[in-house]
Write a protein that holds these residues in place. Structure first.
Motif, short mmCIF file in Angstrom:
data_model
loop_
_atom_site.label_atom_id
_atom_site.label_comp_id
_atom_site.label_asym_id
_atom_site.label_seq_id
_atom_site.Cartn_x
_atom_site.Cartn_y
_atom_site.Cartn_z
N LEU A 82 6.01 46.98 16.17
CA LEU A 82 5.39 46.70 17.61
C LEU A 82 5.39 45.33 17.99
O LEU A 82 5.40 45.23 19.37
CB LEU A 82 4.02 47.09 17.59
CG LEU A 82 3.54 48.75 17.26
CD1 LEU A 82 2.20 48.89 17.02
CD2 LEU A 82 4.43 49.53 18.08
N ARG A 83 6.15 44.32 17.17
CA ARG A 83 6.16 43.13 17.84
C ARG A 83 7.80 42.67 17.50
O ARG A 83 8.30 42.50 18.54
CB ARG A 83 5.16 42.06 17.10
CG ARG A 83 4.84 40.88 17.83
CD ARG A 83 5.98 39.87 17.62
NE ARG A 83 6.23 39.32 16.02
CZ ARG A 83 7.06 38.53 15.75
NH1 ARG A 83 8.20 38.28 16.52
NH2 ARG A 83 6.93 38.15 14.39
N ASP A 84 8.17 42.50 16.33
CA ASP A 84 9.59 42.12 16.19
C ASP A 84 10.55 43.10 16.45
O ASP A 84 11.28 42.92 17.13
CB ASP A 84 9.83 41.37 14.61
CG ASP A 84 10.15 40.29 14.57
OD1 ASP A 84 11.08 39.82 15.68
OD2 ASP A 84 10.33 39.57 13.56
N GLY A 85 9.84 44.43 16.17
CA GLY A 85 10.75 45.61 16.49
C GLY A 85 11.22 45.85 17.81
O GLY A 85 11.95 45.91 18.13
N GLY A 104 18.18 42.89 13.06
CA GLY A 104 16.81 43.61 12.77
C GLY A 104 16.09 42.87 11.78
O GLY A 104 16.55 41.95 11.10
N ASN A 105 15.04 43.41 11.13
CA ASN A 105 14.12 42.90 10.16
C ASN A 105 14.39 43.76 8.85
O ASN A 105 15.08 44.76 8.80
CB ASN A 105 12.58 43.10 10.62
CG ASN A 105 12.19 42.25 11.68
OD1 ASN A 105 12.70 42.05 12.64
ND2 ASN A 105 11.37 41.31 11.34
N ALA A 106 13.82 43.46 7.83
CA ALA A 106 13.70 44.07 6.69
C ALA A 106 12.96 45.47 6.97
O ALA A 106 12.17 45.55 7.27
CB ALA A 106 12.96 43.42 5.36
N ALA A 120 6.63 37.07 3.00
CA ALA A 120 8.07 36.93 3.26
C ALA A 120 8.30 37.56 4.52
O ALA A 120 7.70 38.74 4.91
CB ALA A 120 8.64 37.33 2.27
N HIS A 121 9.12 37.06 5.45
CA HIS A 121 9.76 37.91 6.74
C HIS A 121 10.97 37.49 6.83
O HIS A 121 11.38 36.53 7.09
CB HIS A 121 8.57 36.98 7.74
CG HIS A 121 9.06 37.59 9.06
ND1 HIS A 121 8.24 38.18 9.98
CD2 HIS A 121 10.29 37.15 9.89
CE1 HIS A 121 8.77 38.57 11.05
NE2 HIS A 121 9.96 37.96 11.11
N CYS A 122 12.04 38.48 6.52
CA CYS A 122 13.33 38.31 6.57
C CYS A 122 14.09 39.09 7.54
O CYS A 122 13.69 40.20 7.70
CB CYS A 122 13.56 38.76 5.15
SG CYS A 122 13.17 37.65 3.68
N HIS A 123 15.15 38.29 8.23
CA HIS A 123 16.04 38.92 9.20
C HIS A 123 17.21 39.48 8.56
O HIS A 123 17.54 38.94 7.58
CB HIS A 123 16.07 38.23 10.46
CG HIS A 123 14.95 38.38 11.49
ND1 HIS A 123 14.67 39.23 12.16
CD2 HIS A 123 13.84 37.62 11.18
CE1 HIS A 123 13.77 39.07 12.99
NE2 HIS A 123 12.97 38.28 12.39
N ASN A 124 18.02 40.20 9.20
CA ASN A 124 18.90 40.95 8.37
C ASN A 124 20.62 40.71 8.75
O ASN A 124 21.47 41.18 8.52
CB ASN A 124 18.73 42.51 8.62
CG ASN A 124 19.47 43.35 7.50
OD1 ASN A 124 19.66 42.91 6.36
ND2 ASN A 124 19.89 44.51 7.99
ZN ZN Z 1 11.00 37.58 13.03
#
Ligand code: ZN
Ligand code: KIV
Length: 510
Positions: free
Chosen positions: A12-15, A237-239, A201-205
């Motif tokens: 709902l935030r990074d997405g 995107g995110n993980a 952890a907060h990983c981008h793709n």
């Molecule tokens: Zn992020």
């Protein structure tokens, strides 16, 4: 007993930062309810300071959700922290997630701040956030391109100021798995009182390694992963939540960690996000792609028939792929309908909404003999005609003939008046959209038109998403019907209605 791995969902935030994925307040509440059902530990519900609409959505989610912690993002400044603190107030458990960039390039070129000033701002932000809640998370933006010694210094300072979770984001998707494990180990070893906090952890793709890096971080000591359904998120995107959860579960021999996730809710969550945002799931996507459990080769089929585990490391049912379960039919009554919606977690609020949904179910059951769970989800996802809205479909006839240009005859309500129009197009959908535009004259650009068959068979309902943009506004509209042209018309009209109401809005962080 295995140690716990906390799942922090930021769909709902990074997405929502994916282009065109902005969601209305009601859509966000529906998603939050599904995330709660899924068993997500923390739901990042938005970025309160980004807009009054975002703050309102976080507030409404904080009211509605009881089982998951509700979190708002905030930059490390007073205005953001106060907005976040106010937005999460109704939550049974509320978290403020504050962040500031720590990499040399971000500090120098973006923030134009000295490292000492960054530490000072981070500490002040965490202290202020603690006045609203005990549950404060601190993120060092662009951490994977930051100096480890500086990270240890800032983490030490924010832990002393009261942060309970330390998040180490790979903001630009630059990390490489084996180095990520080492990076986490080094930070945890080098930060005083590191055992007092949860590492995240907060990983981008960007290089396609978000899930691998998240799991590598777990190997290095992270006990929270930040992820999104279907890997939705900024840029590449995110993980993906579903991949992380299933990897940890399927390879418990390697990770020896437990999550609270009810994995049978993964596919329903994936479908909900996809239909609301209009972002389709690629067929070969792990876990939630349509082909993730389809065996095409004869050798594989033979093996699976003899013993499923020859070619399957997890079962389709365990992640919520249903066997197209027949649930209701033409003769089902209102009680059976209500009970099934309740079981599926999609019961609308209020008797009036339930009655309207039941009337649409009866209409569908007249046309379609077997009604599956997927049909009910589509039916409830499509709010149906609403006489109070500016535009509405009254009737539609489309003629499509080999060698002739398709023609749409449309009767449409617009601001209380009935309009009859005829339009031609390159194809039948094009003709319908031209007919609608000749009445609405919105001037909007069509960014996306996507059609999804809800169940197998040619009598499947079509679920259509239309994304329109006008000035700085981007909105999605959905429609579902057995007739793909009716579904398309409803989706376009629903998007137009959103463009003309407060529900449609600019990208929150534009
Ligand atoms: Zn992020
Ligand atoms: O990618 C990132 O750095 C973020 C932070 C705000 C956590 O999304």
């Amino acid at each position: 007993m295995s140690e716990r791995l906390y799942i922090f969902d930021t769909t709902l935030r990074d997405g929502e930062q994916s282009p065109g994925a902005s969601m209305t307040r009601d859509e966000k509440i529906r998603i939050a309810r599904q995330l709660e059902k899924l068993g997500v530990d923390i739901i990042e519900a938005g970025f309160a300071a980004a807009s009054p609409g975002d703050a309102e959505s976080i507030n409404a989610i904080a009211e509605a959700i009881k089982e998951s912690t509700i979190c708002s993002l905030a930059r490390a400044n007073e205005r953001d922290i106060r907005a976040a603190g106010e937005a999460i107030k109704p939550a049974a458990r509320g978290r403020i997630h504050t962040f500031i960039a720590t990499s040399p390039i971000h500090m120098e070129k973006k923030l134009r701040m000295q490292p000492d000033q960054v530490v000072e701002a981070a500490v002040a932000a965490v202290k202020l956030a603690r006045q609203y809640t005990d549950d404060v998370e601190f993120s060092a933006e662009d951490a994977l391109r930051s100096e480890p010694d500086f990270l240890c210094r800032i983490f030490d300072a924010v832990i002393k100021a009261g942060a309970r979770t330390i998040n180490v984001p790979d903001t630009v998707g630059y990390a490489v798995p084996h180095l990520t494990t080492e990076f986490f180990r080094k930070l945890i070893e080098g930060t005083p009182n590191s055992d007092q906090v949860i590492w995240s952890a907060h990983c981008h793709n960007d290089l396609g390694m978000a899930v691998a890096n998240s799991l590598a971080a777990v190997m290095g000591g992270a006990r929270q992963v930040e992820c999104t359904i279907n890997g939705l998120g900024e840029r590449a995107g995110n993980a993906a939540l579903e991949e992380i959860v299933m990897a940890v579960r399927t390879r418990c021999d390697v990770f020896d960690l437990e999550t609270r996730i009810d994995t049978t809710q993964i596919v329903p969550a994936s479908k909900l996000i996809s239909s609301i945002t209009g972002y389709p799931v690629q067929p070969n996507k792990a876990v939630v792609g349509a082909n993730a459990f389809a065996h095409e080769s004869g050798i594989h089929q033979d093996g699976v028939l003899k013993h499923r585990e020859t070619y399957e490391i997890m079962s389709a049912e365990s992640v919520g792929w249903s066997q197209n379960k027949l649930t209701l039919g033409k003769l089902s009554g209102r009680n059976a309908f209500r009970t099934r919606l309740q079981e599926l977690g999609i019961l609308p609020e209020g008797e009036e909404a339930l009655n309207a949904a039941f009337a649409r179910f009866k209409e569908l059951a007249d046309k379609k003999r077997e009604i599956f769970d997927e049909d009910l989800r589509a039916l409830l996802g499509d709010s149906g005609p609403d006489a109070t809205e500016r535009y509405r479909l009254i009737s539609l006839k489309v003629v499509s003939e080999t060698g002739e240009q398709p023609t749409a005859n449309l009767v449409m309500g617009a601001q209380g008046e009935e309009h009859r129009v005829v339009a031609h197009g390159a194809g039948p959908v094009d003709a319908v959209f031209k007919a609608i535009e000749s009445v609405a004259q919105s001037g909007a650009d069509l960014l996306l038109y996507s059609v999804n068959a809800v169940t197998a068979g040619t009598d499947s309902q079509a679920e259509v998403t239309v994304r329109l943009s006008l000035d700085d506004m981007v909105v999605n509209g959905q429609g579902a019907d057995i007739d793909v042209l009716v579904a398309s018309t409803e989706a376009y009209i629903s998007a137009l209605n959103r463009l003309t109401t407060e529900a449609g809005r600019a990208h929150p962080q534009a």
